[in-house]
Design an enzyme around this catalytic site. Structure first.
Site, PDB file in Angstrom:
ATOM      1  N   GLY A  86       0.590  -1.055   0.293  1.00 22.74           N
ATOM      2  CA  GLY A  86       0.180  -0.050  -0.045  1.00 22.74           C
ATOM      3  C   GLY A  86       0.777   1.174  -0.050  1.00 22.74           C
ATOM      4  CE  LYS A 107       7.302  -0.112   5.297  1.00 22.53           C
ATOM      5  NZ  LYS A 107       8.138  -0.904   6.814  1.00 22.53           N
ATOM      6  CG  ASP A 119      -0.668   8.609   3.128  1.00 17.92           C
ATOM      7  OD1 ASP A 119       0.147   8.150   3.606  1.00 17.92           O
ATOM      8  OD2 ASP A 119       0.207   9.748   4.005  1.00 17.92           O
ATOM      9  NE  ARG A 171      10.815  -3.272   3.774  1.00 17.13           N
ATOM     10  CZ  ARG A 171       9.977  -3.780   3.813  1.00 17.13           C
ATOM     11  NH1 ARG A 171       9.198  -3.478   5.264  1.00 17.13           N
ATOM     12  NH2 ARG A 171       8.609  -3.847   3.073  1.00 17.13           N
ATOM     13  NE  ARG A 178       5.094  -9.361   2.258  1.00 22.90           N
ATOM     14  CZ  ARG A 178       5.143  -8.053   2.825  1.00 22.90           C
ATOM     15  NH1 ARG A 178       4.514  -7.867   3.495  1.00 22.90           N
ATOM     16  NH2 ARG A 178       5.996  -7.417   1.983  1.00 22.90           N
ATOM     17  CG  ASP A 243       0.061  -8.875   6.902  1.00 22.83           C
ATOM     18  OD1 ASP A 243      -0.620  -9.325   7.716  1.00 22.83           O
ATOM     19  OD2 ASP A 243       0.697  -7.307   7.036  1.00 22.83           O
ATOM     20  CG  ASP A 253       6.350  -4.507   7.648  1.00 17.29           C
ATOM     21  OD1 ASP A 253       7.744  -3.442   7.068  1.00 17.29           O
ATOM     22  OD2 ASP A 253       5.142  -4.271   7.382  1.00 17.29           O
TER      23      ASP A 253
HETATM   24  P1  AMP Z   1       2.001  -2.847   8.232  1.00 12.04           P
HETATM   25  O1  AMP Z   1       1.610  -3.014   9.426  1.00 12.04           O
HETATM   26  O2  AMP Z   1       3.245  -1.857   7.410  1.00 12.04           O
HETATM   27  O3  AMP Z   1       2.487  -4.470   7.771  1.00 12.04           O
HETATM   28  O4  AMP Z   1       0.726  -2.639   6.596  1.00 12.04           O
HETATM   29  C1  AMP Z   1      -0.005  -3.776   6.138  1.00 12.04           C
HETATM   30  C2  AMP Z   1      -1.168  -2.723   5.207  1.00 12.04           C
HETATM   31  O5  AMP Z   1      -1.061  -1.707   5.341  1.00 12.04           O
HETATM   32  C3  AMP Z   1      -0.122  -3.519   3.852  1.00 12.04           C
HETATM   33  O6  AMP Z   1      -1.054  -3.297   3.144  1.00 12.04           O
HETATM   34  C4  AMP Z   1       0.675  -1.927   3.806  1.00 12.04           C
HETATM   35  O7  AMP Z   1       1.098  -1.898   2.490  1.00 12.04           O
HETATM   36  C5  AMP Z   1      -0.547  -0.829   4.288  1.00 12.04           C
HETATM   37  N1  AMP Z   1      -0.025   0.383   5.123  1.00 12.04           N
HETATM   38  C6  AMP Z   1       0.061   1.006   5.913  1.00 12.04           C
HETATM   39  N2  AMP Z   1       0.919   2.410   5.929  1.00 12.04           N
HETATM   40  C7  AMP Z   1       0.012   2.388   4.739  1.00 12.04           C
HETATM   41  C8  AMP Z   1       0.461   4.273   4.357  1.00 12.04           C
HETATM   42  N3  AMP Z   1       0.660   4.848   5.033  1.00 12.04           N
HETATM   43  N4  AMP Z   1      -0.699   3.818   3.005  1.00 12.04           N
HETATM   44  C9  AMP Z   1      -0.834   3.225   2.382  1.00 12.04           C
HETATM   45  N5  AMP Z   1      -0.818   1.178   3.062  1.00 12.04           N
HETATM   46  C10 AMP Z   1      -0.341   1.366   3.890  1.00 12.04           C
HETATM   47 MG    MG Z   2       3.716  -5.570   6.174  1.00 13.98          MG
END
Ligand code: AMP
Ligand code: MG
Length: 471
Positions: A86, A107, A119, A171, A178, A243, A253
């Site tokens: 995302g 990232k 965002d 990164r 995963r 994930d 992460d």
């Molecule tokens: P994480 O907790 O970092 O593993 O993220 C979980 C999911 O949320 C993943 O699909 C990330 O890409 C998405 N995500 C986290 N932060 C953001 C952000 N600021 N904008 C878009 N997607 C996000």
């Molecule tokens: Mg993640």
């Protein structure tokens, strides 16, 4: 020399990703470039005409094939059918001078079709945090993704607390495959792509293994070793969703993660982990749960489901003992013992029990034992003296115990309060504390008197008891 891309992920079927470019930012400036990692990748800072433009995604390096990867996952045990990158873009793969293939990923590089309502950006704090902690893990000898560069975007990012400076982290990972990558195809009943992914993962990470069960077994072994290593340095990942659980066995992460200051098995730092699912001592159980999800995701391609499911169950159940053995081995080394037996494990257990009761600093207690510093912090000094006597007697039968301990007990870990300090300074555009901490964390087993302050546990007013996810 330029980055030499050799992309394989972008040649997989369209269902695996969305091809798209990073969203450019207004005026990027470089915070830090990781020269020693760059060397392994076969490049140097001088190779880039505009390094900030490259590592912000403003200018795509030649040979890149940018895309956002698709995956799903269990988040805190709840199934989320579609996640995906995302806020990340895979630029492509590089073969290093060591012959290893690695992903290069930005990232915080802007929204993708998988951003949901977010965002696609990152702010400076989590970027510096991931840079520091991932590089610290690497220096500790723990498999991990790494940080190649951090760039400021000069664009604000809006979070609960208001506008914050935006940043992008580059990164580097053995891959970004995963458990959740497998789960998405399994959930869709897309057996063809599930098989394709299995073959891809095997050829990329475990070319010596055979079929899905061989892959499961290899991933279980790597993850068992990884979790034991986390335990041995007091690392709490904080968000062990499927994930965030790699097929390569690397830590990935660095969101609400933390290194424990005071030792307690139930320690939780993550502000979103309300029920302690990912508490320090739960990590060995959680990885088992995650890999059971991995096993389930592989099933649809089994040729003899009955026998293969049974075998998969066996592989996963064996993990409990594997982690325990590995954890015992590492903790015995922390008290100077190689090739220990049940009695030696008992010495470890007794020590950890006293540490829990006495609320002592995890890292420094082991350092003090290593250096022979008198340990005065135990609640029951008599019990500790008895333990110490038994331990010292045992060490008489051990070759070079101090050496063993020195290699197992770091002086420096990325302590939460130091990371916070770094972020506060960086918000004032002062990156010296970041650079200093990074330098010291790069040689965690060497003590230098001028860095004694970075070994100290937080004073009461400095304690950081909650960490936040990187969004
Ligand atoms: P994480 O907790 O970092 O593993 O993220 C979980 C999911 O949320 C993943 O699909 C990330 O890409 C998405 N995500 C986290 N932060 C953001 C952000 N600021 N904008 C878009 N997607 C996000
Ligand atoms: Mg993640």
């Amino acid at each position: 020399m330029a980055l030499r891309f050799d992309n394989t992920y972008s040649n997989l079927p369209a269902a695996f990703f969305t091809a798209l470019r990073p969203v450019p930012v207004a005026s990027p400036s470089l915070i830090k470039f990781n020269d020693s990692l760059a060397q392994i990748l076969g490049v140097s800072a001088d190779d880039f005409v505009d390094i900030a433009a490259t590592f912000s995604g403003n200018s795509l390096p030649k040979g890149a094939s940018p895309l956002a990867q698709l995956y799903a996952g269990h988040q805190f045990g709840h199934w989320t059918p579609q996640l995906g990158d995302g806020r990340a873009i895979l630029l492509g793969e590089i073969i290093g001078v060591d012959g290893k293939r690695r992903d290069l990923q930005l990232k915080g590089s802007g929204p993708t079709p998988y951003s949901r309502s977010a965002d696609g950006r990152a702010w400076l704090g989590p970027v510096l945090r991931e840079y520091l902690v991932s590089e610290a893990m690497y220096a500790l000898g723990i498999p991990t993704t790494r940080a190649l560069a951090a760039v400021k975007t000069s664009e604000p990012v809006y979070r609960e607390t208001g506008a914050l400076p935006g940043a992008i982290l580059t990164r580097v990972a053995s891959s970004h495959l995963r458990v959740g990558t497998f789960q998405i195809f399994a959930a869709r009943g897309d057996v063809a792509n599930l098989k394709r992914l299995t073959e891809y993962a095997i050829s990329r990470h475990y070319p010596e293994v055979d079929g899905p069960l061989g892959l499961l077994c290899a991933v279980c072994q790597e993850q068992a070793k990884l979790i034991a290593q986390w335990m041995a340095v007091g690392f709490i990942h904080g968000v062990m969703n499927t994930d965030n659980c790699t097929i390569s066995g690397e830590t990935i992460d660095y969101g609400p993660c933390a290194f424990m200051d005071v030792y307690h098995p139930d320690t939780v730092y993550s502000s979103i982990d309300h029920f302690g699912r990912y508490a320090y001592s739960n990590q060995p159980k959680v990885i088992l749960w995650n890999l059971a999800q991995f096993g389930s995701a592989l099933i649809q391609q089994f040729e003899n489901p009955k026998t293969e499911v049974e075998k998969a169950n066996e592989i996963i159940s064996e993990m409990t003992q594997q982690i325990k053995n590995e954890q015992n081995r590492l903790f015995m080394r922390k008290i100077g013992i190689t090739d220990g037996d049940a009695k030696d494990i008992q010495l470890v257990t007794q020590l950890l029990e006293m540490m829990t009761e006495s609320k002592v600093d995890f890292t420094n207690t082991f350092v003090d034992l290593t250096d022979g510093t008198e340990v005065k912090s135990f609640a029951d000094p008599t019990a500790f003296a008895q333990w110490s006597e038994a331990w010292k007697l045992r060490l008489k039968k051990q070759a070079n115990p101090t050496k063993v301990m020195q290699a197992a007990n770091p002086y420096y870990i990325p302590r939460n309060h130091r990371i916070e300090e770094v972020i506060v300074a960086a918000l004032q555009d002062d990156f010296q504390p970041f650079k200093r901490l990074l330098r010291v964390l790069g040689r965690p087993f060497e003590h230098h008197p001028e860095d004694t302050d970075l070994r100290a546990p937080p004073k009461p007013h400095e304690v950081v008891s909650a960490t936040f996810c990187g969004t």
